[in-house]
Design an enzyme around this catalytic site. Sequence first.
Site, PDB file in Angstrom:
ATOM      1  CB  SER A  27      -0.862  -0.202   0.798  1.00 55.77           C
ATOM      2  OG  SER A  27      -1.669   1.028   0.806  1.00 55.77           O
ATOM      3  CG  HIS A  52      -4.063  -2.008  -1.538  1.00 55.05           C
ATOM      4  ND1 HIS A  52      -4.882  -2.632  -1.603  1.00 55.05           N
ATOM      5  CD2 HIS A  52      -4.208  -1.294  -0.592  1.00 55.05           C
ATOM      6  CE1 HIS A  52      -5.769  -2.605  -0.959  1.00 55.05           C
ATOM      7  NE2 HIS A  52      -6.009  -0.951  -0.980  1.00 55.05           N
ATOM      8  CG  ASP A  54      -5.660   2.339  -0.350  1.00 54.53           C
ATOM      9  OD1 ASP A  54      -6.065   1.438   0.345  1.00 54.53           O
ATOM     10  OD2 ASP A  54      -4.050   2.274   0.794  1.00 54.53           O
ATOM     11  CG  MET A  56      -9.177   6.491   0.382  1.00 56.06           C
ATOM     12  SD  MET A  56      -8.203   7.347   1.839  1.00 56.06           S
ATOM     13  CE  MET A  56      -7.547   5.724   2.333  1.00 56.06           C
ATOM     14  CG  MET A  85     -11.714   2.808   0.913  1.00 58.49           C
ATOM     15  SD  MET A  85     -10.158   3.042   1.595  1.00 58.49           S
ATOM     16  CE  MET A  85      -9.130   2.849   0.696  1.00 58.49           C
ATOM     17  CG  MET A 154     -11.733  -2.552   5.425  1.00 58.61           C
ATOM     18  SD  MET A 154     -10.131  -1.828   3.982  1.00 58.61           S
ATOM     19  CE  MET A 154      -9.070  -0.520   5.551  1.00 58.61           C
ATOM     20  N   GLY A 159      -9.513   5.381   5.582  1.00 56.02           N
ATOM     21  CA  GLY A 159      -9.778   6.231   5.699  1.00 56.02           C
ATOM     22  C   GLY A 159      -8.349   6.616   6.291  1.00 56.02           C
ATOM     23  N   GLY A 162      -1.455   3.702   8.558  1.00 57.63           N
ATOM     24  CA  GLY A 162      -1.220   3.517  10.129  1.00 57.63           C
ATOM     25  C   GLY A 162      -1.344   3.441  10.984  1.00 57.63           C
ATOM     26  CG  ASP A 192      -6.013  -2.407   3.296  1.00 60.22           C
ATOM     27  OD1 ASP A 192      -5.527  -2.149   3.804  1.00 60.22           O
ATOM     28  OD2 ASP A 192      -6.296  -1.911   2.122  1.00 60.22           O
ATOM     29  N   GLY A 193      -5.004  -3.271   6.571  1.00 58.23           N
ATOM     30  CA  GLY A 193      -4.205  -2.413   7.987  1.00 58.23           C
ATOM     31  C   GLY A 193      -3.835  -3.135   9.185  1.00 58.23           C
ATOM     32  N   GLY A 194      -2.929  -2.147   9.440  1.00 60.36           N
ATOM     33  CA  GLY A 194      -2.029  -2.871  10.585  1.00 60.36           C
ATOM     34  C   GLY A 194      -1.303  -3.968  10.255  1.00 60.36           C
ATOM     35  N   GLY A 214       1.508  -1.156   4.360  1.00 62.39           N
ATOM     36  CA  GLY A 214       2.007  -0.064   4.538  1.00 62.39           C
ATOM     37  C   GLY A 214       2.708   0.264   4.981  1.00 62.39           C
TER      38      GLY A 214
END
Length: 231
Positions: A27, A52, A54, A56, A85, A154, A159, A162, A192-194, A214
């Site tokens: 990401s 990836h 993203d 938004m 998103m 997710m 949004g 990090g 996706d995320g963390g 990411g």
Amino acid sequence: MRYNASPVGNYLDEKEDKSLNIKVSASILNADLSAIGAETARADAAGADWVHFDVMDGHFVDNISYGAPVQKALSKRYFIDTHLMVTHPHTQIGIFADSGSDMITFHIESESDTDHTVNKIHRAGLMAGIALKPSTPAESVFPYLEKTEMILVMTVEPGYGGQGFLSYTLPKIREIRKRANRVNPDLMIEVDGGITNETAPLVKEAGADVLVSGSYLFKAKDMYKAMQSLK
Ligand code: DX5
Ligand code: ZN
């Protein structure tokens, strides 16, 4: 990589070869965006399978990131995993297909007809994914497990990059994997995320096979080592 003739058929051939592989989708949201070309090249050289991207719109989520013209600037060599998103994804499919997407994922919570949007993605010759926010139940995507190539769970609120991993999403990954094993074993589950070296084993054990990462990758001293630690 295109799937014009038969999106799902060609994809399945490819999947057979790589069935044991965990993919990493880098990401670029938290990369150094003043050098987006060099940053994607760095992730590619470190072993990223996908890029990836993203998107938004400042409505579906508060933030506004970047759109199709920026994606179009990325090298055609990469597999572009576009994560929309946005509130009205169905209006964006043609635009992103023309701007280099190989896979387009949109949210089940968006204001679009899910079947219609999946069909539009497939008609554009691309793979289709459906994303769900951390608090959206697994059942909401069950009707689509046979019609899509991927479900994106997710593991943070969409949004921002990090953020910390939300471990309450793990049972949902398991539920989707279990159901998919019955109706569409080739379905990919992306998280996706963390995602870090600490959370990757948890999501893989739960059944994820594509890990978006990411901050962990782009802020690592040695991105290659960080990539290996995820796989
Ligand atoms: C969040 C995005 C993610 C994010 C992941 O809305 O969808 O792709 O960039 O970044 P990290 O890995 O930093 O959580
Ligand atoms: Zn994303």
